[in-house]
Design a protein around this motif. Structure first.
Motif, PDB file in Angstrom:
ATOM      1  N   SER A  38       0.829  -1.206   0.000  1.00 43.03           N
ATOM      2  CA  SER A  38       0.000   0.000   0.000  1.00 43.03           C
ATOM      3  C   SER A  38       0.863   1.256   0.000  1.00 43.03           C
ATOM      4  CB  SER A  38      -0.922  -0.008   1.232  1.00 43.03           C
ATOM      5  OG  SER A  38      -1.833  -1.085   1.155  1.00 43.03           O
ATOM      6  N   LEU A  39       1.952   1.217   0.750  1.00 38.37           N
ATOM      7  CA  LEU A  39       2.848   2.365   0.742  1.00 38.37           C
ATOM      8  C   LEU A  39       3.514   2.545  -0.622  1.00 38.37           C
ATOM      9  CD1 LEU A  39       4.561   2.145   4.252  1.00 38.37           C
ATOM     10  CD2 LEU A  39       3.185   4.035   3.365  1.00 38.37           C
ATOM     11  N   TRP A  40       3.923   1.456  -1.245  1.00 33.86           N
ATOM     12  CA  TRP A  40       4.518   1.553  -2.580  1.00 33.86           C
ATOM     13  C   TRP A  40       3.507   2.114  -3.577  1.00 33.86           C
ATOM     14  CZ3 TRP A  40       9.488   1.281  -3.721  1.00 33.86           C
ATOM     15  CH2 TRP A  40      10.367   0.581  -2.878  1.00 33.86           C
ATOM     16  N   LYS A  41       2.284   1.646  -3.446  1.00 30.79           N
ATOM     17  CA  LYS A  41       1.261   2.151  -4.364  1.00 30.79           C
ATOM     18  C   LYS A  41       1.011   3.634  -4.133  1.00 30.79           C
ATOM     19  CE  LYS A  41      -3.439   1.267  -5.967  1.00 30.79           C
ATOM     20  NZ  LYS A  41      -4.614   0.371  -5.880  1.00 30.79           N
ATOM     21  N   THR A  42       0.995   4.023  -2.878  1.00 29.01           N
ATOM     22  CA  THR A  42       0.790   5.446  -2.573  1.00 29.01           C
ATOM     23  C   THR A  42       1.944   6.276  -3.105  1.00 29.01           C
ATOM     24  OG1 THR A  42      -0.359   4.748  -0.549  1.00 29.01           O
ATOM     25  CG2 THR A  42       0.309   7.054  -0.720  1.00 29.01           C
ATOM     26  N   LEU A  43       3.153   5.754  -3.002  1.00 30.63           N
ATOM     27  CA  LEU A  43       4.308   6.475  -3.535  1.00 30.63           C
ATOM     28  C   LEU A  43       4.181   6.663  -5.045  1.00 30.63           C
ATOM     29  CD1 LEU A  43       7.146   7.694  -3.167  1.00 30.63           C
ATOM     30  CD2 LEU A  43       8.073   5.383  -3.437  1.00 30.63           C
ATOM     31  N   GLN A  44       3.738   5.623  -5.752  1.00 30.70           N
ATOM     32  CA  GLN A  44       3.561   5.750  -7.191  1.00 30.70           C
ATOM     33  C   GLN A  44       2.499   6.783  -7.527  1.00 30.70           C
ATOM     34  OE1 GLN A  44       2.769   1.860  -8.794  1.00 30.70           O
ATOM     35  NE2 GLN A  44       4.927   1.529  -9.282  1.00 30.70           N
ATOM     36  N   GLU A  45       1.386   6.722  -6.819  1.00 33.88           N
ATOM     37  CA  GLU A  45       0.326   7.686  -7.095  1.00 33.88           C
ATOM     38  C   GLU A  45       0.789   9.114  -6.809  1.00 33.88           C
ATOM     39  OE1 GLU A  45      -2.903   6.424  -4.700  1.00 33.88           O
ATOM     40  OE2 GLU A  45      -3.438   4.735  -5.989  1.00 33.88           O
ATOM     41  N   SER A  46       1.550   9.281  -5.756  1.00 36.78           N
ATOM     42  CA  SER A  46       2.026  10.622  -5.422  1.00 36.78           C
ATOM     43  C   SER A  46       3.006  11.134  -6.468  1.00 36.78           C
ATOM     44  CB  SER A  46       2.691  10.615  -4.037  1.00 36.78           C
ATOM     45  OG  SER A  46       1.768  10.220  -3.044  1.00 36.78           O
ATOM     46  N   CYS A  47       3.895  10.252  -6.932  1.00 38.95           N
ATOM     47  CA  CYS A  47       4.866  10.684  -7.944  1.00 38.95           C
ATOM     48  C   CYS A  47       4.164  11.137  -9.215  1.00 38.95           C
ATOM     49  CB  CYS A  47       5.855   9.555  -8.251  1.00 38.95           C
ATOM     50  SG  CYS A  47       7.038   9.243  -6.922  1.00 38.95           S
ATOM     51  N   ALA A  48       3.027  10.510  -9.514  1.00 41.31           N
ATOM     52  CA  ALA A  48       2.289  10.924 -10.698  1.00 41.31           C
ATOM     53  C   ALA A  48       1.804  12.354 -10.589  1.00 41.31           C
ATOM     54  CB  ALA A  48       1.123   9.979 -10.947  1.00 41.31           C
ATOM     55  N   MET A  49       1.608  12.829  -9.370  1.00 39.71           N
ATOM     56  CA  MET A  49       1.132  14.196  -9.169  1.00 39.71           C
ATOM     57  C   MET A  49       2.280  15.204  -9.171  1.00 39.71           C
ATOM     58  SD  MET A  49      -1.982  13.339  -8.949  1.00 39.71           S
ATOM     59  CE  MET A  49      -2.725  14.915  -8.565  1.00 39.71           C
ATOM     60  N   TRP A  50       3.526  14.732  -9.160  1.00 38.22           N
ATOM     61  CA  TRP A  50       4.676  15.637  -9.082  1.00 38.22           C
ATOM     62  C   TRP A  50       5.457  15.689 -10.400  1.00 38.22           C
ATOM     63  CZ3 TRP A  50       6.775  12.450  -4.368  1.00 38.22           C
ATOM     64  CH2 TRP A  50       5.822  12.492  -3.332  1.00 38.22           C
ATOM     65  N   ARG A  51       4.879  15.186 -11.466  1.00 38.91           N
ATOM     66  CA  ARG A  51       5.655  15.042 -12.696  1.00 38.91           C
ATOM     67  C   ARG A  51       6.023  16.362 -13.350  1.00 38.91           C
ATOM     68  NH1 ARG A  51       1.963  10.693 -15.708  1.00 38.91           N
ATOM     69  NH2 ARG A  51       0.379  11.934 -14.649  1.00 38.91           N
ATOM     70  N   HIS A  52       5.385  17.433 -12.940  1.00 36.34           N
ATOM     71  CA  HIS A  52       5.768  18.724 -13.504  1.00 36.34           C
ATOM     72  C   HIS A  52       6.992  19.313 -12.802  1.00 36.34           C
ATOM     73  CE1 HIS A  52       3.073  19.391 -10.108  1.00 36.34           C
ATOM     74  NE2 HIS A  52       3.652  20.561  -9.939  1.00 36.34           N
ATOM     75  N   ARG A  53       7.563  18.587 -11.844  1.00 42.42           N
ATOM     76  CA  ARG A  53       8.757  19.036 -11.116  1.00 42.42           C
ATOM     77  C   ARG A  53       9.991  18.302 -11.676  1.00 42.42           C
ATOM     78  NH1 ARG A  53       7.774  23.205  -7.168  1.00 42.42           N
ATOM     79  NH2 ARG A  53       5.584  23.022  -6.552  1.00 42.42           N
TER      80      ARG A  53
END
Length: 1652
Positions: free
Chosen positions: A233-248
């Protein structure tokens, strides 16, 4: 990968939103809470030891601690203006967190120390208040609407303190439990979400803390993987969060750091410590905790690799801007904007480029060619954004892959319009939450269209193109989600598992993305599942799980360390004021990680032998790279239209209305409408990333090993991508994509790729853009290309395809597209285009190495065309019909052998004299090419050839003879120009080019002797010879009076130039038109010596009929030896050679000079031989009958005076003479009496004589017949010869000239004393010095996988089987000769240059055909000899025996004779002479001819061990091309000995060896690889590294290359002596040892003495 697991995003949002509700002070007014906080926190802060000594805490109960924590929690949520209070709160909590340390601080309350994990979790949750927006503020600290920059910087400092404390605690704490770890990770995810998810605003907290918060997140996450492995679940959350930071962009930076560090560890334990490490920066290499196990590294590596997502999503700003933060920005925008119009998205093209570069870095790591970016100093302020981007490009490769690997529910929330992939359940037998799966569907139906199907058909050979795409794809969508990463054996697959069989090696069928093929079977498989059934769920990976050794990285060249983390953060922090950068103003190539032109072909590290298969790398990265390579192409545009049509049939999932219109997050119209995008986000701005992707694909496919199979579906997609990227625009510009393909496709046509030739027209069109253009138009955006490197890669491709037209001839080239209306093109139709590319490229090329390669390719083309036309009857007519038509106005399109020869000769000569004359290597390569052209025998043609030179507006009509004459004239002009350059320009390199030009002239004259029949050509050549020998011409200008030889001063450019000119003059006078002689090409000297001549001498008495002379000493004793000009030994034999029937003054000469040994027989004749049968005297007419009458002799008185003297009247004078009587009276009678007695006695003697003659038979009174005298058989023929030829004309001195009277007499003839026993041995040593250069090439055959010398040598045993083409190649290298009967170079010094029938070792056993024992391959021309030896076990035994014999015998006297690399003064052979190294032109005084310059002595004191040894050249046939990396050169040197090594006093080294590798391709062509010592003149033409040859020319080109390598090595050696100079010095040595000091009289007397 984690679709079956729940995301914790909601919990993160809840923690962030509810952080301010944790404290009870929120129930009171804000002012009251603020007062409480200031009072309490100030008191707590005084006990921390910051301003005063620390004191134990007074908080001893849990309730007290909780109350204080409530206060601190509220204090952390105070407005940012209360900086000091918030700072105290942070200090207190940071001190209290030391309770988790092994040694807590004294100020930590006791309850916290007793239950540190519980309180630590509360503290971490309270820290949310420091980062979350304050109540009543709309993200003020992000958008700077109410706060100043100073306040934001102070907040950033506090955030840094918290992050540093948390990171330090995680590192040193040993008591953190799972719950605390999860709380910490969720907290880090939350603050990253808070700071990074909103759109980027310049100078906000998110921009300043971006690098820091991401680095802490990833570093703490790696620690958690060691201490407490995160849950799925933590790995999945990390992936989802990274998707929101792709403009950085910072996300890409940090991902790259972590991923490369993990890859380094993965490669280290996968391949052991001997494997070359992947070197990163020191800090980056410390990212991985020391205690991380190999299993944990493997698991973490794969998860991080798949954490980011598919990078092609970055090409769609609509997808990147779908988050609620962008929507909020759009809704609050004053003028009403759409989400994808935010200014921060202008950096997407750069982020996309960096992401693809990150993938490229990973590919390079697995191929073994990764090179870290060059390190830069931290204080460099310029181009800071470039440095920041340079690290991004290697880090962001997996950022965008999150799109295809995240859960279905999360994607539906963020990307409602995208199609979902079905995930069949998988059962993991070990660990459910460690499930790994591929990057999504390998071939989507909407991507691989009919064009890809037709491409697959073109490769597989099918003509029909109507197959459905699904038939070409083995259900990839069902395989991808649950695909195993590693399998070592066929594992059980449930009915719901992946479709497709798993082989024992772990490789799946086509279409599998997540599969990796493995080579070992020791480790357990890393399998994965989406199923929920399984054993207990533990937070750490199982210890028994290991990643197999499937990926390999070869030892790379020395890596430079990259940027450190602190330097990067400081640089990016200082560049915060810079605006977001688009690819239009992107960083130059110097600061990029895998900058396209940063590594030249000669500087690129070799691919690792242990690298993984191409299929394995494509399983990992192929999905992303193929899609990225199609960005902006026709297939991509069709794909987008298809997606739009499908999406238009579905209702929109989310539409938000506002006054300006609708903002649809999944509306296909807005998603695909290019007009709504800003100009900086159009699809052409992503060209740099596309170029990087296709370049990476080219690198992958160029890494194919010999015999390796690549899945046809990968080949089809690759060829389709290349075809799209190779399309030429109307502007004829070279864009980044085209340049990237050419830069990374050097080996593409050398690897036996199935169907690669379908791309031939596209590549030729690309080469026509790049190579012929002098001012190449480069259309670049983010990458600056080196035109030189680009042209070099293009030339490599050109050299790979030059022979294809004549190899495949009329074979059609299939098209990748399904359009059947296209005209079918054959290979032969491409030949004229290739020839024009080559000629035009050579015309405009300015780089020396590129020109060198083009010259080698040019000779290959001409040689191949000539050989092809010779072998194929009627090939010329066929070429004219199938190729381009022959037009008089455009002869450049003619590509037959004759036209190529004329064009090549004209072009190279023109460029040599105009542009290349100042460059050593290019000049040598051009002269080598001209020498090769001279040796070609082209079929005669009646047509004239027209040459058009656009640069000078010239049109030249040429025939073969005229072209050859022009070539010789140009070469002579080149020599004149080089010699006329000013003295500062005269150097070793300049003289080397002049020497090479003389050798080239000799080659042309030898192959075209009719040139000397031309008066102008002969005069030109002889003038150049005169210029080389004397330094000036006798007639500098036409019309000037010639200057005679004795009036000129000898000042040649150098002694090397003089030697070369002398050699050319001798070839003109002796060899042109007469080579090979009756002795054959194996010898330019006579095969007769003294012993052979005496065997033919019939005058020797023999008792039993056998030969009377049996030893060389006895034969030499019959000769007289003289030396003339101190350089020529004359051996004179005065006995006729069995020609007694025609007795004439006969002398037999053996002339030993600098240029060989010659035998002549001379006779002194008064009539020519043609009239020798006619009698030259009249027929005897007979005598008349004799008259036997005896004549009567009358008696008469002798009177002293006439009879009438008495009648003359005397005068006074008459009486002055006294009479006899008067004398008697005066002197006495005794004197008169004596006179009378004498008269009387004389009378008596006369009477007796007459009486005796009358009685003699021979008297005139007896009849006698006159007969001629007997023929004289005894002549002093040597004296006659020397006299007639002027050798006995002694010097006449002028006594009045003091110079002549004081100078020692110049002897025209020196007599040698032949009585010494060593004279015969010295003569034999002189005969052993060949007048030509000699070289040896050792041929080896290497079977696949062989690395030891014993295995390679064993291939040549009689029972071994090898490729028959290897034997055919050997036959084309030279002529097989029998060593026992061979009189030339044999490859062994002891039995070379011996007379036929005199070889001493003929009883050796032959274990191989051409090992030198009995047979050897031999080739020779007028100036060089070369032997090709195929060693086997016999050579090692024989070399050891010869070494033992050489060491046991006294070889000191042979050192100077055999060592061709030592000057005479070093050898000490001429110590007594003042001009021991001159050419010894011993003429008269300076008034007649000046003393010539002495030969340069070099470093006389230099030890002989430093002298350069002769070059060792190996020719190696490889079954597997990769075996060249492990070829045991050092071990094979023991088999490659000639016997000269001991005399040269230096054994050859492996580093000095030149190796020519030849690898046979499946197409029947041959690939060439060259290795040699580094140096300016190491590699010679015509062979070029990477060239592809046809078998019909390989022997010729290999031989020419070996000869040219040896010639260049000799030119580069200061101590080298040409053969005729060595022979001249040996003659001088013999003169010094055996000369007889005779006066003129003694010399003449010696001539009358007969030999013994």
């Amino acid at each position: 990968m984690y679709s079956e697991w729940a995301s914790l995003s909601a919990q993160i949002n809840a923690n962030s939103c509810g952080a301010q509700c944790f404290s009870v002070l929120n129930k009171f007014p804000a002012s009251a809470g603020r007062e409480v906080v200031m009072s309490v926190v100030k008191q707590l802060g005084t006990n921390l030891g910051i301003t005063q000594n620390a004191e134990p805490s007074h908080l001893v109960k849990d309730e007290e601690v909780r109350w204080c924590m409530d206060v601190i929690c509220f204090g952390l949520s105070l407005p940012l203006q209360e900086h000091e209070t918030i700072k105290d709160c942070v200090n207190v909590y940071c001190e209290w967190l030391t309770a988790l340390h092994p040694q807590p601080r004294i100020s930590v309350p006791k309850p916290i120390c007793e239950d540190a994990n519980l309180y630590a979790r509360q503290i971490i949750n309270h820290f949310h208040n420091l980062f979350v927006p304050r109540q009543g503020e709309i993200l003020p600290f992000l958008y700077q609407t109410k706060l100043g920059s100073d306040t934001i910087k102070r907040q950033a400092v506090l955030c840094h303190r918290v992050l540093r404390t948390l990171q330090q605690t995680a590192q040193i704490s040993q008591q953190m439990d799972r719950e605390t770890w999860e709380t910490l990770l969720l907290f880090l995810l939350a603050i990253n979400e808070i700071l990074l998810a909103p759109p980027t605003v310049k100078d906000d907290v998110g921009d300043q803390l971006c690098e820091r918060v991401l680095s802490v997140l990833f570093e703490v996450w790696l620690l958690a993987c060691v201490r407490c492995f995160p849950s799925p679940s933590l790995w999945k959350t990390l992936q989802e969060s990274c998707a929101m930071w792709r403009h950085r962009i910072a996300l890409v930076d940090q991902w790259n750091r972590v991923n490369l560090a993990l890859t380094a560890r993965l490669l280290e334990f996968s391949y052991g410590p001997d494997f070359t490490q992947l070197k990163n920066a020191d800090e980056d290499s410390q990212l991985i905790p020391a205690g991380m196990s190999n299993d944990c590294v493997a698991q973490t590596w794969y998860r991080f690799l798949r954490m980011i997502g598919n990078p092609t999503a970055l090409c769609s700003p609509h997808i990147i801007s779908k988050s609620s933060h962008f929507v909020q920005w759009a809704l609050t925008h004053e003028k009403g904007a759409e989400t994808h119009q935010h200014p921060c998205l202008q950096a997407l093209p750069q982020i996309f480029l960096n992401a693809i570069r990150g993938i490229s870095s990973q590919v390079d790591a697995f191929l073994g060619i990764y090179q870290a970016p060059p390190s830069q100093q931290e204080n460099v302020v310029t181009n800071l954004l470039e440095i920041r981007h340079s690290l991004n490009e290697a880090t962001s490769s997996t950022l965008q892959q999150f799109i295809h690997s995240s859960s279905a529910s999360n994607i539906s929330m963020q990307q409602s319009g995208s199609a979902q992939l079905s995930h069949p359940p998988h059962h993991h037998h070990h660990y459910p939450h460690l499930h790994l799966h591929g990057a999504g569907s390998f071939l989507r139906d909407n991507f691989v269209s009919s064009s890809a199907s037709s491409a697959l058909n073109a490769i597989m050979g099918h003509h029909h193109h109507q197959h459905q795409p699904q038939q070409q794809q083995p259900q990839p969508q069902q395989q991808a989600p649950g695909q195993h990463v590693a399998n070592f054996s066929a594992s059980p697959i449930t009915p719901g598992g992946p479709v497709g069989s798993v082989s024992a090696g772990g490789s799946h069928s086509a279409g599998v993305v997540g599969c990796i093929s493995f080579s070992t079977s020791e480790a357990a498989p890393l399998t994965s599942s989406n199923g929920t059934s399984g054993s207990s769920v533990t937070p750490t990976p199982p210890l028994q799980r290991r990643l197999a050794k499937s990926f390999s990285v070869a030892p790379s060249i020395t890596q430079q360390k990259g940027l450190s983390k602190t330097a990067l953060i400081s640089l990016t922090r200082s560049s915060a004021n810079a605006a977001p950068t688009t690819p239009t103003s992107g960083p130059p190539s110097s600061s990029s990680i895998n900058s396209l032109p940063s590594i030249g072909a000669e500087l690129r590290p070799p691919l690792s032998v242990a690298r993984p298969k191409c299929n394995s790398i494509l399983h990992l990265f192929g999905e992303w790279l193929f899609e990225a390579a199609h960005i902006g192409g026709d297939t991509w545009l069709q794909n987008r239209k298809k997606q739009a049509c499908e999406a238009s049939k579905r209702p929109s999932s989310m539409i938000m209305e506002n006054r300006k219109g609708s903002i649809s997050l999944s509306q296909p119209n807005s998603l695909n409408d290019p007009s709504s995008l800003p100009p900086t986000l159009t699809i052409d701005k992503y060209e740099s990333g596309r170029a990087e992707a296709i370049g990476t694909l080219c690198k992958i496919f160029c890494a194919k090993k010999t015999g390796e199979e690549i899945l046809p579906v990968y080949l089809a997609r690759f060829y389709m991508a290349l075809q799209q990227c190779l399309k030429i625009t109307e502007s004829k510009e070279c864009d980044e994509t085209l340049a990237s393909i050419l830069l990374h496709s050097s080996d593409l046509f050398r690897l036996d790729l199935d169907g690669i030739n379908v791309l031939l027209p596209g590549f030729i069109a690309a080469l026509e853009i790049v190579l012929p253009d002098k001012d190449l138009k480069l259309k670049t955006q983010a990458v600056a290309f080196s035109r030189t490197e680009l042209r070099r890669s293009a030339i490599n491709i050109l050299l790979s395809i030059m022979v294809l037209p004549l190899h495949y001839h009329a074979l059609p080239i299939r098209s990748l597209t399904a359009d059947s209306g296209d005209k079918v093109m054959t290979f032969l139709q491409l030949k004229s285009r290739l020839m024009n590319i080559l000629m035009n490229a050579l015309q405009v090329e300015t780089d020396a190495q590129n020109t060198h390669m083009l010259l080698g390719g040019l000779l290959l083309c001409v040689q191949d065309a000539v050989t092809f036309e010779e072998s194929e009857l009627g090939a010329t007519d066929h070429l004219g019909g199938a190729g381009v038509q022959h037009h008089e106005e455009n002869i450049l399109s003619s590509d037959n052998a004759h036209a190529l020869f004329v064009r090549a000769t004209y072009l190279v000569c023109h460029r040599l004299i105009s542009s290349w004359k100042t460059d050593l290597n290019v000049s040598l390569a051009a002269l080598e090419l001209l020498s090769g052209l001279a040796r070609l025998h082209i079929r005669e043609t009646d047509s004239l050839v027209k040459i058009v030179d656009p640069s000078q507006n010239l049109t030249i009509i040429s025939t073969d003879a005229l072209e050859c004459k022009r070539a010789v004239k140009w070469i002579c002009d080149y020599i004149c120009y080089q010699c006329s350059r000013p003295p500062p320009a005269h150097s070793k390199d300049l003289h080397s080019t002049i020497v090479a030009a003389f050798q080239c002239t000799a080659a042309w004259l030898m192959q075209h002797p009719y040139l000397l029949q031309d008066k102008d050509c002969l005069q030109t050549v002889l003038e150049v010879v005169e210029l080389g020998i004397s330094g000036t011409k006798s007639q500098s200008k036409t019309g000037d009076l010639p200057k005679f030889k004795d009036e000129k001063e000898l000042k040649p450019a150098s002694m090397r130039v003089r030697d070369a000119a002398e050699n050319l003059l001798t070839i003109i006078l002796e060899q042109v038109g007469y080579f090979p002689s009756e002795c054959g090409p194996e010898s330019i000297s006579s095969l007769l010596d003294e012993l052979a001549l005496m065997k033919h001498c019939n005058s020797l008495p023999t008792g039993d009929g056998s030969v009377g002379v049996c030893t060389a000493e006895q034969a030499i004793s019959k000769f007289k030896y003289f030396v003339t000009e101190n350089s020529t030994i004359l051996a004179l034999l005065e006995e006729p050679l069995g020609n007694d029937q025609d007795p004439q003054p006969t002398v037999t000469l053996l002339i030993r000079g600098p240029f060989g040994r010659h035998a002549w027989t001379m006779q002194l004749r008064h009539l020519p031989r043609s009239k020798s049968g006619i009698k030259y005297h009249a027929v005897n007419p007979g005598r008349p009958i004799a008259m036997n009458d005896i004549t009567q002799r009358p008696e008469c008185e002798q009177k002293n005076f006439p009879e009438g003297v008495d009648k003359v009247q005397p005068c006074v004078a008459d009486y002055s003479i006294p009479t006899i009587d008067q004398i008697r009276e005066q002197y006495g009678a005794s004197i008169i009496n004596d006179l009378e007695v004498m008269l009387e006695n004389q009378s008596i003697h006369e009477k007796l004589a007459w009486a005796e003659s009358d009685n003699n038979v021979d008297s005139l009174s007896h009849a006698q017949e006159c007969v001629p005298p007997t023929v004289c058989h005894e002549f002093h023929a040597a004296r006659l010869f020397l006299s007639h030829f002027g050798f006995l004309s002694f010097e006449v001195r002028n006594p009045n000239n003091p110079v002549e009277s004081l100078a020692p007499p110049q002897r025209p003839l020196i007599v040698l004393d032949t009585k010494s026993s060593a004279f015969a041995a010295d003569l034999d040593k002189l005969d052993k010095l060949s007048a030509r250069t000699h070289d040896t090439v050792y041929c080896f055959y290497v079977k696949a996988g062989q690395t030891s010398a014993q295995e390679i040598i064993g291939n040549m045993s009689e029972d071994q089987v090898y490729d028959p083409h290897f034997a055919n190649m050997l036959q084309t290298l030279g002529w097989p000769v029998q060593v026992a009967e061979h009189s030339g170079w044999t490859g062994f010094a002891h039995n070379s240059w011996s007379l036929k029938g005199t070889s001493g070792r003929s009883n050796v056993s032959s274990e191989s055909n051409y090992n030198g024992a009995q047979r050897v391959l031999y080739w020779a021309d007028v100036s060089s000899e070369i032997a090709f030896v195929v060693p086997n076990a016999w050579n090692l035994r024989y070399n050891n025996e010869m070494d033992g014999c050489s060491l046991s015998s006294n070889c000191s006297d042979q050192s100077t004779a055999s060592n061709v690399w030592i000057r005479g003064d070093d050898a000490g052979s001429m110590k007594s002479k003042t001009r021991n190294l001159s050419l010894e032109l011993d003429t008269g005084n300076r008034t007649k001819e000046p003393v010539p310059p002495t030969r340069r002595k070099g470093n006389v004191s230099k030890p002989a061990l430093l002298v350069q040894a002769p070059a060792k050249i190996f020719l190696v046939w490889l079954e597997s091309f990769e075996d060249y990396l492990n070829f045991p050169v050092e071990d094979l040197l023991a088999y490659a000995r000639t016997g000269e090594e001991l005399h040269s006093m230096q054994l050859p080294r492996a580093a000095d060896c030149h190796v020519i590798f030849v690898h046979s391709l499946q197409s029947g062509l041959l690939r060439v690889k060259l290795l040699g010592p580094p140096g300016r003149m190491s590699f010679a033409t015509p062979l070029v590294d990477g060239m592809v040859l046809s078998r019909r020319v390989v022997g010729n080109l290999v031989r020419q290359t070996a000869l040219n390598i040896s010639r260049r090595r000799r030119l580069d050696n200061d101590n080298y002596q040409p053969p005729h100079v060595r022979r001249r010095l040996k003659v001088q040595d013999i003169v010094q040892k055996y000369k007889m000091d005779l006066s003129e009289a003694e010399l003449l007397a010696h001539l009358f003495q007969r030999s013994i």
